[in-house]
Design a protein around this motif. Structure first.
Motif, PDB file in Angstrom:
ATOM      1  N   VAL A   6     -57.175  11.758 -33.150  1.00  0.00           N
ATOM      2  CA  VAL A   6     -58.302  11.559 -34.408  1.00  0.00           C
ATOM      3  C   VAL A   6     -56.776  11.032 -35.416  1.00  0.00           C
ATOM      4  O   VAL A   6     -57.102  10.514 -36.623  1.00  0.00           O
ATOM      5  N   ARG A   7     -55.948  11.767 -35.526  1.00  0.00           N
ATOM      6  CA  ARG A   7     -55.242  11.513 -36.330  1.00  0.00           C
ATOM      7  C   ARG A   7     -54.239  10.145 -37.004  1.00  0.00           C
ATOM      8  O   ARG A   7     -54.567   9.749 -37.719  1.00  0.00           O
ATOM      9  N   ILE A   8     -54.187   9.419 -35.726  1.00  0.00           N
ATOM     10  CA  ILE A   8     -53.843   7.764 -35.596  1.00  0.00           C
ATOM     11  C   ILE A   8     -55.139   7.226 -36.023  1.00  0.00           C
ATOM     12  O   ILE A   8     -55.215   6.379 -37.243  1.00  0.00           O
ATOM     13  N   ASN A   9     -56.561   7.784 -35.705  1.00  0.00           N
ATOM     14  CA  ASN A   9     -57.991   6.653 -36.233  1.00  0.00           C
ATOM     15  C   ASN A   9     -57.541   7.279 -38.481  1.00  0.00           C
ATOM     16  O   ASN A   9     -57.881   6.183 -38.858  1.00  0.00           O
ATOM     17  N   ASN A  10     -57.240   8.116 -38.165  1.00  0.00           N
ATOM     18  CA  ASN A  10     -57.187   9.010 -39.671  1.00  0.00           C
ATOM     19  C   ASN A  10     -56.705   7.628 -40.699  1.00  0.00           C
ATOM     20  O   ASN A  10     -56.586   7.127 -41.665  1.00  0.00           O
ATOM     21  N   VAL A  11     -54.993   7.267 -39.582  1.00  0.00           N
ATOM     22  CA  VAL A  11     -54.261   6.726 -41.134  1.00  0.00           C
ATOM     23  C   VAL A  11     -53.795   5.504 -40.256  1.00  0.00           C
ATOM     24  O   VAL A  11     -54.022   4.502 -41.706  1.00  0.00           O
ATOM     25  N   GLN A  14     -56.995   4.599 -43.287  1.00  0.00           N
ATOM     26  CA  GLN A  14     -56.360   5.101 -44.039  1.00  0.00           C
ATOM     27  C   GLN A  14     -55.590   3.891 -44.753  1.00  0.00           C
ATOM     28  O   GLN A  14     -55.952   3.741 -45.732  1.00  0.00           O
ATOM     29  N   ILE A  15     -54.903   2.936 -44.122  1.00  0.00           N
ATOM     30  CA  ILE A  15     -53.965   1.887 -44.071  1.00  0.00           C
ATOM     31  C   ILE A  15     -55.478   0.985 -44.844  1.00  0.00           C
ATOM     32  O   ILE A  15     -55.050   0.142 -45.793  1.00  0.00           O
ATOM     33  N   LEU A  16     -56.096   0.913 -44.307  1.00  0.00           N
ATOM     34  CA  LEU A  16     -57.254  -0.378 -43.664  1.00  0.00           C
ATOM     35  C   LEU A  16     -57.441  -0.636 -45.280  1.00  0.00           C
ATOM     36  O   LEU A  16     -58.242  -1.198 -45.866  1.00  0.00           O
ATOM     37  N   PHE A  17     -57.957   1.480 -45.598  1.00  0.00           N
ATOM     38  CA  PHE A  17     -58.134   1.211 -47.152  1.00  0.00           C
ATOM     39  C   PHE A  17     -57.918   0.615 -48.376  1.00  0.00           C
ATOM     40  O   PHE A  17     -58.241   0.333 -49.273  1.00  0.00           O
ATOM     41  N   ILE A  18     -56.189   0.932 -48.116  1.00  0.00           N
ATOM     42  CA  ILE A  18     -55.706   0.664 -49.474  1.00  0.00           C
ATOM     43  C   ILE A  18     -54.843  -0.591 -48.671  1.00  0.00           C
ATOM     44  O   ILE A  18     -55.064  -1.767 -50.072  1.00  0.00           O
ATOM     45  N   VAL A  19     -55.269  -1.573 -48.112  1.00  0.00           N
ATOM     46  CA  VAL A  19     -55.130  -3.032 -48.077  1.00  0.00           C
ATOM     47  C   VAL A  19     -56.032  -3.802 -48.599  1.00  0.00           C
ATOM     48  O   VAL A  19     -56.411  -4.553 -49.169  1.00  0.00           O
TER      49      VAL A  19
END
Length: 344
Positions: A6-11, A14-19
């Motif tokens: 779950v934590r990996i999916n959240n990260v 988050q990275i995709l959102f920032i991109v």
């Protein structure tokens, strides 16, 4: 449930959102970069006008929109008067400057250089090239009138909403800045100090150096001393060479036409009086001027003019100062070094 998964999916999300956010922000900035000058101008004048705005609104209870429009109206009137006077002085008069005497002086200098070095110098051609280059630059400025008007309109539009919504805007900015407490205050004070310092100090230095230069030119017999004083004032913002580019050439010109003592007098007067006006203005306006290292100012102006145009005079040195300040903040926050952030 696999919490690591779950934590990996959240990260990843988050990275995709920032991109996506960075891509959209980059596209917006690219398409609106034409109005960068207007945005920087709005920021500059917001910092200057914020205090009188809050005084009229909060102490005297004037209407927010009325105060904003009044301050912006006065600002535009001052800018238009200054701009019109400047263009009238430089563009219309530079083409009518009598270059006959100057050409004779340059020919004498060129002949002396040729006698010493053997290198042939065509003074008349050089003078014409300088004049043509200046007129070309002036023509480019006039041709960019559309850009100036568009950025002026954008500056007014942005500045109005910045003033009317200043509390909400400032609160949002403070929330977005990843620092708190004394660190945040130091950062905000640095930004405000640099903007006010350059926005007030640079025009003051230009005007005062121009006045004293005009006086010197009049005393030592330079024709049209007020015109050359205005040019000298504008050259005060040129990195490294500054006003020397004007009074130095005029002094050499006096030497070349046989006016030795006036040439010496103008050279000494300009070096001592005109050259010291920068420090005098900084002492008089010490309340507004920040203690910025001259090297930071020179490098900042060179970089800023290339990046931001005219507003680079303010935001170039500001960028370098913020870079240095952020290094100090990083050392204090993450390397646990004790340091006075307000030291320059």
């Amino acid at each position: 449930m696999n919490f690591a998964h779950v934590r990996i999916n959240n990260v990843v999300r988050q990275i995709l959102f920032i991109v996506v956010l960075a891509v959209l922000g980059g596209l917006i900035f690219k398409e609106l970069s034409f109005f960068l000058g207007g945005a920087l101008g709005a920021i500059t004048f917001y910092v200057i006008l914020r205090k009188p705005y809050t005084l009229l609104v909060e102490k005297y209870h004037w209407n927010k929109s009325t105060v904003s429009l009044l301050l912006i109206f006065l600002l535009v009137i001052i800018m238009m008067m200054f701009g019109a006077a400047t263009f009238e002085m430089i563009i219309t008069r530079i083409s009518n400057v009598d270059t006959t005497s100057l050409q004779k002086g340059l020919k004498i200098i060129g002949d002396k250089i040729t006698d010493i070095t053997g290198f042939q110098i065509h003074s008349s051609k050089i003078l014409e090239q300088i004049k043509d280059a200046f007129l070309s630059q002036a023509s480019d400025v006039l041709n960019s009138a559309y850009g100036f008007v568009a950025n002026l309109a954008m500056m007014i539009f942005i500045l109005y909403f910045m003033l009317v919504n200043h509390k909400k805007m400032e609160a949002t900015i403070i929330q977005l800045i990843p620092f708190k407490g004394t660190t945040l205050q130091s950062l905000l004070q640095e930004i405000k100090g640099m903007i006010v310092s350059n926005a007030i100090g640079i025009p003051a230095i230009m005007i005062i150096q121009g006045i004293f230069a005009s006086l010197g030119y009049w005393i030592f017999g330079i024709k049209d001393p007020f015109f050359w004083g205005v040019i000298t004032g504008f050259f005060s913002i040129v990195p490294i060479i500054g006003t020397t580019a004007i009074w130095g050439v005029l002094s050499v010109y006096l030497f070349s036409i046989g006016q030795v003592w006036p040439g010496i007098g103008l050279l000494v007067y300009s070096a001592v009086v005109v050259g010291s006006m920068d420090n005098v203005v900084r002492i008089v306006l010490g309340k507004f001027m920040t203690d910025t290292h001259p090297l930071v100012t020179i490098l900042g102006v060179i970089m800023g003019l290339k990046l931001f145009g005219f507003w680079g005079i303010i935001f170039g040195p500001l960028m370098i100062n913020l870079f240095i300040l952020l290094i100090r903040i990083y050392r204090r926050e993450y390397l646990h070094e004790k340091e006075e952030l307000n030291k320059t």
